[in-house]
Motif scaffolding. Structure first.
Motif, PDB file in Angstrom:
ATOM      1  N   CYS A 269       0.750  -1.307  -0.538  1.00  0.00           N
ATOM      2  CA  CYS A 269       0.196   0.261  -0.329  1.00  0.00           C
ATOM      3  C   CYS A 269       0.509   1.327   0.220  1.00  0.00           C
ATOM      4  O   CYS A 269       2.036   1.733   1.019  1.00  0.00           O
TER       5      CYS A 269
ATOM      6  N   CYS B 224       0.683   3.595   2.723  1.00  0.00           N
ATOM      7  CA  CYS B 224       0.844   3.252   4.510  1.00  0.00           C
ATOM      8  C   CYS B 224       2.274   3.161   4.329  1.00  0.00           C
ATOM      9  O   CYS B 224       3.090   2.833   5.923  1.00  0.00           O
TER      10      CYS B 224
ATOM     11  N   GLY C 285      -0.320  -0.078   7.146  1.00  0.00           N
ATOM     12  CA  GLY C 285      -2.089  -0.319   7.980  1.00  0.00           C
ATOM     13  C   GLY C 285      -2.323   0.730   7.277  1.00  0.00           C
ATOM     14  O   GLY C 285      -2.091   1.496   8.354  1.00  0.00           O
ATOM     15  N   CYS C 286      -3.168   1.485   6.535  1.00  0.00           N
ATOM     16  CA  CYS C 286      -4.075   2.466   6.831  1.00  0.00           C
ATOM     17  C   CYS C 286      -5.803   2.025   6.074  1.00  0.00           C
ATOM     18  O   CYS C 286      -5.945   1.257   6.222  1.00  0.00           O
TER      19      CYS C 286
ATOM     20  N   CYS D 134      -5.768   0.501   2.428  1.00  0.00           N
ATOM     21  CA  CYS D 134      -4.813  -0.944   2.504  1.00  0.00           C
ATOM     22  C   CYS D 134      -6.442  -1.871   3.621  1.00  0.00           C
ATOM     23  O   CYS D 134      -6.059  -2.542   3.677  1.00  0.00           O
TER      24      CYS D 134
HETATM   25 ZN   LIG Z   1      -1.915   1.182   4.256  1.00  0.00          ZN
END
Ligand SMILES: [Zn+2]
Length: 324
Positions: free
Chosen positions: A247, A250, A254-255, A258
């Motif tokens: 992604c 990020c 993780g954000c 995604c």
């Molecule tokens: Zn992300």
């Protein structure tokens, strides 16, 4: 008075002396209290004062107007004054994503081929190992035209069309529009863009595909992109894999974009099914190959940080200017 800044300050002077309760007006009113023999002389003096003042006011107004004209003329002939910027167009985010992807493959020796958007059922389905009763046709429902033809549901028909015309090896990418009977929402459109890739030659394997896709995503999104294959099923590849990349929002941490996974799904891929090679006149014992398809809108949306596909098609110039 001659250097009055504007019309308002001149008007203030006029009202102060000549207005309804102005100083000169009041003096004129008091003439009636003088002895009658003195009145004509007083009247003459006051009239002379009024005439003087009016003449001065008129001079001051003319001087003011000429100063303003001078200022305006200097402005219009100031050749150093910054010019207005004309509105210039720019490539649409979809066109840019497509050209960037095609450029990457062209530099690696792939040919760019374009197919017809109106395809035959045979090339869109049967030749790709999707016979009439195959359940995969349901997920690829399209707009049917005259019997036996339809709006292509993917750019994949060009795989068989190209292999039939050219002996191995082949290395092509196929950018273009595809159509499916999807209702319009934030993630779906009945018309969308794909870029398809096909490489067939002796000894080609999934490692080549992973390397090529990694290079593509690094070109499109940035130098730290990785590729992840997830087992999947497509009738025209075996084995098949969904293609994910890191992604870019990020960097894998993780954000929201995604969903916290650190990966975004960007397309599908796999080794060309032996049935497809045979249908194309190739011998699966002699050559192997891979194929992939990625969504151009998906690439453009991730690159521009847009979360609604409709933004890309409404063509509001104010929005497009922000995306340029
Ligand atoms: Zn992300």
């Amino acid at each position: 008075m001659a250097d009055a800044r504007d019309d308002a300050s001149l008007e203030n002077v006029r009202v102060r002396f000549l207005g309804r309760s102005g100083e000169i007006t009041n003096v004129r009113r008091s003439i009636g209290t003088l002895p009658p023999p003195e009145r004509p002389e007083a009247g003459k003096t006051i009239n002379a004062a009024v005439a003087d003042l009016e003449a001065s006011l008129a001079d001051a107004a003319r001087a003011l107007a000429s100063r303003e004209l001078e200022r305006a003329l200097q402005t219009t002939i100031d050749v150093t004054f910054p010019g207005g910027t004309p509105n210039t167009g720019s490539l649409h985010p979809i066109r840019r994503a497509m050209e960037d992807a095609c450029g990457y493959f062209e530099r690696r020796g792939f040919a760019v081929v374009l197919g017809n958007e109106i395809e035959t059922e045979y090339y869109n389905f049967d030749a790709l190992n999707i016979p009439a009763d195959h359940p995969a046709r349901e997920g690829l429902d399209s707009f049917y035209l005259a019997p036996g033809s339809l709006l292509r549901t993917h750019t994949s028909p060009m795989q068989v069309r190209t292999m039939r015309e050219h002996p191995a090896p082949v290395a092509i990418v196929v950018p273009g529009k595809a159509y499916r009977r999807d209702a319009i929402d934030a993630r779906h459109s009945p018309m969308f863009h794909q870029i398809e890739g096909l490489l067939v030659a002796p000894g080609i394997h999934l490692g080549h595909l992973k390397g090529v896709l990694e290079g593509l995503f690094r070109e499109l999104f940035g130098p730290r992109q990785a590729v992840r294959f997830r087992p999947s099923f497509f009738p025209f590849t075996e084995p098949s894999a969904e293609v994910d990349t890191t992604c870019p929002g990020c960097g894998g941490g993780g954000c929201r974009t995604c969903g916290g996974s650190g990966w975004i799904e960007i397309g599908g891929s796999g080794m060309v099914h032996p049935n497809v090679l045979r249908e194309s006149g190739y011998d699966p014992a002699q050559v192997t190959g891979w194929a992939f398809g990625v969504g151009i809108e998906r690439i453009a949306m991730v690159r521009q940080d847009v979360d609604d596909i409709r933004v890309l098609f409404e063509n509001d110039p104010r929005v497009l200017a922000r995306l340029a």
